[in-house]
Design an enzyme around this catalytic site. Sequence first.
Site, short mmCIF file in Angstrom:
data_model
loop_
_atom_site.label_atom_id
_atom_site.label_comp_id
_atom_site.label_asym_id
_atom_site.label_seq_id
_atom_site.Cartn_x
_atom_site.Cartn_y
_atom_site.Cartn_z
N ARG A 1 0.80 -1.15 -0.16
CA ARG A 1 -0.05 0.15 0.09
C ARG A 1 0.92 1.33 -0.05
NH1 ARG A 1 -1.06 2.65 4.74
NH2 ARG A 1 -1.32 0.46 5.78
N TYR B 1 -16.95 18.44 -14.68
CA TYR B 1 -17.47 17.07 -14.78
C TYR B 1 -18.42 16.84 -13.53
CZ TYR B 1 -16.91 11.90 -13.68
OH TYR B 1 -17.34 10.62 -13.55
N ASP C 1 -7.55 19.86 -14.58
CA ASP C 1 -7.90 18.33 -14.86
C ASP C 1 -7.68 18.25 -16.24
OD1 ASP C 1 -9.12 16.20 -15.61
OD2 ASP C 1 -10.76 16.33 -14.16
N LYS D 1 -9.12 7.00 -18.83
CA LYS D 1 -9.32 7.57 -20.13
C LYS D 1 -8.22 7.35 -21.17
CE LYS D 1 -13.39 8.77 -17.86
NZ LYS D 1 -13.04 8.62 -16.63
#
Length: 503
Positions: free
Chosen positions: A77, A151, A252, A277
């Site tokens: 992690r 978004y 972004d 994306k």
Amino acid sequence: MSPVQIPPTPPNGLNGHVQPLTAPVSSINSLSFSTRALHIGSEPSLSASNGVVPELSLSTTYQQSKVGQHRGYEYSRSDNPTRRALERQLASLEGNADRLLEENLVAEGLNEGWEAGSAAVAFASGSAATATVISGLASRGGHIVSVGDVYGGTSRYMLKVAQELQGTTTSFVDLSYQLDQARQVLKGETEEQKREQDERDDEELSERLEGAIREDTKVIWVETPTNPMLSLVPIALIARVAKKHGIPLVVDNTFSNPYYQNPLTLGASVVVHSATKYLGGHSDVLGGVIVTPIPSLLSRFRFLQNANGNVPSPFDCWLLIRSLKTLTIRSREHGLNALRVARWLQEVGVPAGLVRDVRYPGLKRAIESKGERRERELAWEQLSAEAKKWIVKQGFSAESEGGFPSGGMVSFHILSEEEGSQTNSAAAERFLEGLELFALAESLGGVESLAELPLKMTHGGVAPERRAQLGINGELIRLSVGIEDGDDLVADVERSLRAAIEL
């Protein structure tokens, strides 16, 4: 090609799990985008077998030779070899951020014993990256100034999570040049008149932003191009205002991608992506990333990455490394195809009464409003050096007839002429359901073409009044143009549009 190791020292107020930065040597750092994509993070010297593909490290824990002594990894992690390779690759591609980070570390006297890793921090999703930035910078009653056309998932987090659970407030501001679509370019307008108008527009935009900034403003958040209207935000102009007030500018960059646009080189403090994306590009991996060369911000994000545990799996990291190696060639095909579709919609669809208007940053119309002209010029100005070099080689310029490739997203309003088009999406749905190559699906940036209805899909959770202000109605369609044959894609759009409208 072997990496330069910055020796570790005790953690800088973070925790014992954070690993030192492994920085690319300058000879690699100065190479082209495509070359860095293939080689940084994939150096054979980092593989036990000298493999040209990074190893997929699945171990969740690592043996220590003595208590507290290990080879750089303790628990997956906190850090993982495959994830570290991905983060170095991402940092190199997004504005060569590791080089900027090294410069900042030297300037701040932190280069000896830097513990917060590479300038890119990988997450399990774009939403996880967004949540980390907002909670890390603006929680406990902070204020965010956000671009209005944002978004839906980002606005949901700002309004439903950050505001309700963390006391963070958000002001949404139009930061584009498209406020007045009706103002047409005057015939015979001189270059001097254009320059003066542009200066007035810049001043108006700056004033809108300044008017929204408060004493408790902690973040300025923008997307460019925006989702789903594809409006552009002038990053350098916004960055100057942000710097004046000492506020981090977060961009972004999901709707563009690092090949086409590098916000850090234009003055942004932080860049975020949904790696699902364009970075992933094959609709088969979920991921997110934060990139910043600012040491204090990077330390905070790295700490939260470990503390919250929103990390991608090693296999997801491995898939993203694979995908990023083809980002250049994919981006070029996306751009060429999207421009082709946008030109058909504008040059054929609009005159034929099939389409009301078209949104594509690089599109050059025969008659442009001042806002459309300014955004096209801005699209050219904000192209990365790599993309602009390739685009010029293809024979395009800022003034090319029809425009130039500037990304893979296209939005348009179908001309339904049906009552209640604000909510009546019958014509748009007929079009979407009649497509054969474009899949009716959410998301974007994959090699296959996708189409969706923002009103009822990606932006269904946005307040109706805000959707109306932005133009997100029953006629708006968003296309993610893939890398199929361009003729086939145009034919698919034309056939389905005519069937939907010419009943």
